[in-house]
Write an enzyme that holds these catalytic residues in place. Structure first.
Site, mmCIF file in Angstrom:
data_model
loop_
_atom_site.group_PDB
_atom_site.id
_atom_site.type_symbol
_atom_site.label_atom_id
_atom_site.label_comp_id
_atom_site.label_asym_id
_atom_site.label_seq_id
_atom_site.Cartn_x
_atom_site.Cartn_y
_atom_site.Cartn_z
ATOM 1 N N LYS A 142 7.990 52.927 45.871
ATOM 2 C CA LYS A 142 7.972 54.377 45.585
ATOM 3 C C LYS A 142 9.089 54.789 44.619
ATOM 4 C CE LYS A 142 8.354 55.690 49.952
ATOM 5 N NZ LYS A 142 8.374 54.406 50.693
ATOM 6 N N ARG A 183 7.002 62.474 55.495
ATOM 7 C CA ARG A 183 6.973 61.192 56.218
ATOM 8 C C ARG A 183 6.513 61.369 57.647
ATOM 9 N NH1 ARG A 183 11.498 58.432 52.987
ATOM 10 N NH2 ARG A 183 11.368 56.254 53.562
ATOM 11 N N ARG A 221 16.885 43.045 47.761
ATOM 12 C CA ARG A 221 17.150 44.227 46.921
ATOM 13 C C ARG A 221 18.648 44.501 46.806
ATOM 14 N NH1 ARG A 221 13.939 49.780 48.083
ATOM 15 N NH2 ARG A 221 15.099 49.887 50.031
ATOM 16 N N ARG A 279 21.751 48.081 50.408
ATOM 17 C CA ARG A 279 21.735 49.265 51.274
ATOM 18 C C ARG A 279 21.944 48.845 52.723
ATOM 19 N NH1 ARG A 279 16.480 52.679 49.471
ATOM 20 N NH2 ARG A 279 16.386 52.937 51.728
ATOM 21 N N ARG A 288 12.765 50.445 60.456
ATOM 22 C CA ARG A 288 12.086 51.292 59.460
ATOM 23 C C ARG A 288 10.588 51.005 59.416
ATOM 24 N NH1 ARG A 288 15.264 49.691 54.419
ATOM 25 N NH2 ARG A 288 14.059 51.207 53.238
HETATM 26 P P1 AMP Z 1 14.172 55.845 51.409
HETATM 27 O O1 AMP Z 1 15.197 55.690 50.357
HETATM 28 O O2 AMP Z 1 13.017 56.717 50.963
HETATM 29 O O3 AMP Z 1 13.699 54.542 51.991
HETATM 30 O O4 AMP Z 1 14.866 56.657 52.609
HETATM 31 C C1 AMP Z 1 15.998 56.145 53.260
HETATM 32 C C2 AMP Z 1 16.215 56.835 54.592
HETATM 33 O O5 AMP Z 1 16.439 58.249 54.394
HETATM 34 C C3 AMP Z 1 15.048 56.776 55.551
HETATM 35 O O6 AMP Z 1 14.981 55.542 56.261
HETATM 36 C C4 AMP Z 1 15.391 57.949 56.476
HETATM 37 O O7 AMP Z 1 16.476 57.651 57.327
HETATM 38 C C5 AMP Z 1 15.883 58.993 55.478
HETATM 39 N N1 AMP Z 1 14.740 59.776 54.965
HETATM 40 C C6 AMP Z 1 14.258 59.789 53.693
HETATM 41 N N2 AMP Z 1 13.204 60.625 53.584
HETATM 42 C C7 AMP Z 1 13.013 61.136 54.819
HETATM 43 C C8 AMP Z 1 12.052 62.042 55.356
HETATM 44 N N3 AMP Z 1 11.074 62.585 54.606
HETATM 45 N N4 AMP Z 1 12.161 62.374 56.670
HETATM 46 C C9 AMP Z 1 13.142 61.855 57.437
HETATM 47 N N5 AMP Z 1 14.050 60.979 57.006
HETATM 48 C C10 AMP Z 1 13.989 60.618 55.700
#
Ligand code: AMP
Length: 214
Positions: free
Chosen positions: A16, A92, A127, A160, A171
């Site tokens: 994404k 999400r 990554r 990360r 996750r």
């Molecule tokens: P990502 O970089 O999109 O994988 O997001 C990293 C982390 O941010 C996720 O594992 C959640 O802890 C938090 N996060 C990102 N987007 C959301 C969302 N829409 N709702 C809740 N937590 C989020």
């Protein structure tokens, strides 16, 4: 010219972020990444950052009320400027999707980046990213020519916290239970396009451009 907004759906590691950044460069569309917003708050040790650090690093979701409010403000600001945007990592949960519906958010398509779980697990464990310019690398498919430093600014690359094996497992579980149901939610609204994300990025981008460019 892109005339609609895009929602990206897909497992963690489905591409994404990479695809959004690529589309942002190629078109007039702007990326809204909730993950990036939260990581920035954590890095800057803001009140919100301190509140959500443990949640994000363990691989759980930030509460809907916090996330919804942040996204609403971003959307309103971009709509005021007549900009089209990519929601990268939002919604999400079903509650977040219903919240978005409540904002009269209609002019959009949903791109579901479909990918095999074993590909994702390998990708996330390999990554690395640059904390300065945010560029993401991968040890097998897109290794920095200066690994472990960034090719662009030579900053030391990092992984990360939530790409560590325990957090990845969490996750994927959370995705399965809370986010996967959104595929049917948007299928029922006739908004969903599925893209095979196991392939090379250029092919993925080409297919998405065919969907979003008028
Ligand atoms: P990502 O970089 O999109 O994988 O997001 C990293 C982390 O941010 C996720 O594992 C959640 O802890 C938090 N996060 C990102 N987007 C959301 C969302 N829409 N709702 C809740 N937590 C989020």
């Amino acid at each position: 010219m892109v005339n609609k907004n895009i929602i990206f759906l897909g497992m963690p590691g489905s591409g994404k972020g990479t695809v959004s950044a690529n589309l942002e460069k190629k078109t007039n569309i702007v990326q809204i990444s909730t993950g990036d917003i939260f990581r920035e708050e954590i890095k800057n040790k803001t009140k919100l950052g301190i509140e959500i650090q443990k949640i994000v690093e363990s691989g759980s979701y930030v509460p809907d009320n916090i996330t919804n409010e942040i996204v609403k403000n971003k959307i309103f600001a971009l709509e005021k400027e007549n900009k089209k945007f990519i929601l990268d990592g939002f919604p999400r949960t079903i509650h977040q999707a219903q919240f978005l519906d409540g904002l009269n958010f209609n002019n959009y398509v949903v791109i579901y980046l479909s990918i095999d779980a074993d590909v994702v697990i390998k990708r996330l464990s390999e990554r690395f990213f640059c904390p300065k310019c945010k560029r993401t690398y991968n040890l097998s498919s897109f290794r920095s020519k200066k690994h472990p430093y960034c090719e662009i600014d030579e900053t030391q690359l990092i992984q990360r916290a939530d790409d560590q094996p325990e957090a990845v497992k969490k996750r994927l579980d959370v995705y399965e239970n809370q986010t996967k149901p959104l595929i049917d939610f948007y299928k029922d609204k006739n908004k969903l396009f599925t893209i095979d994300s196991n392939r090379n990025i250029d092919l993925i981008i080409k297919d998405i451009l065919d969907i979003i460019i008028d």
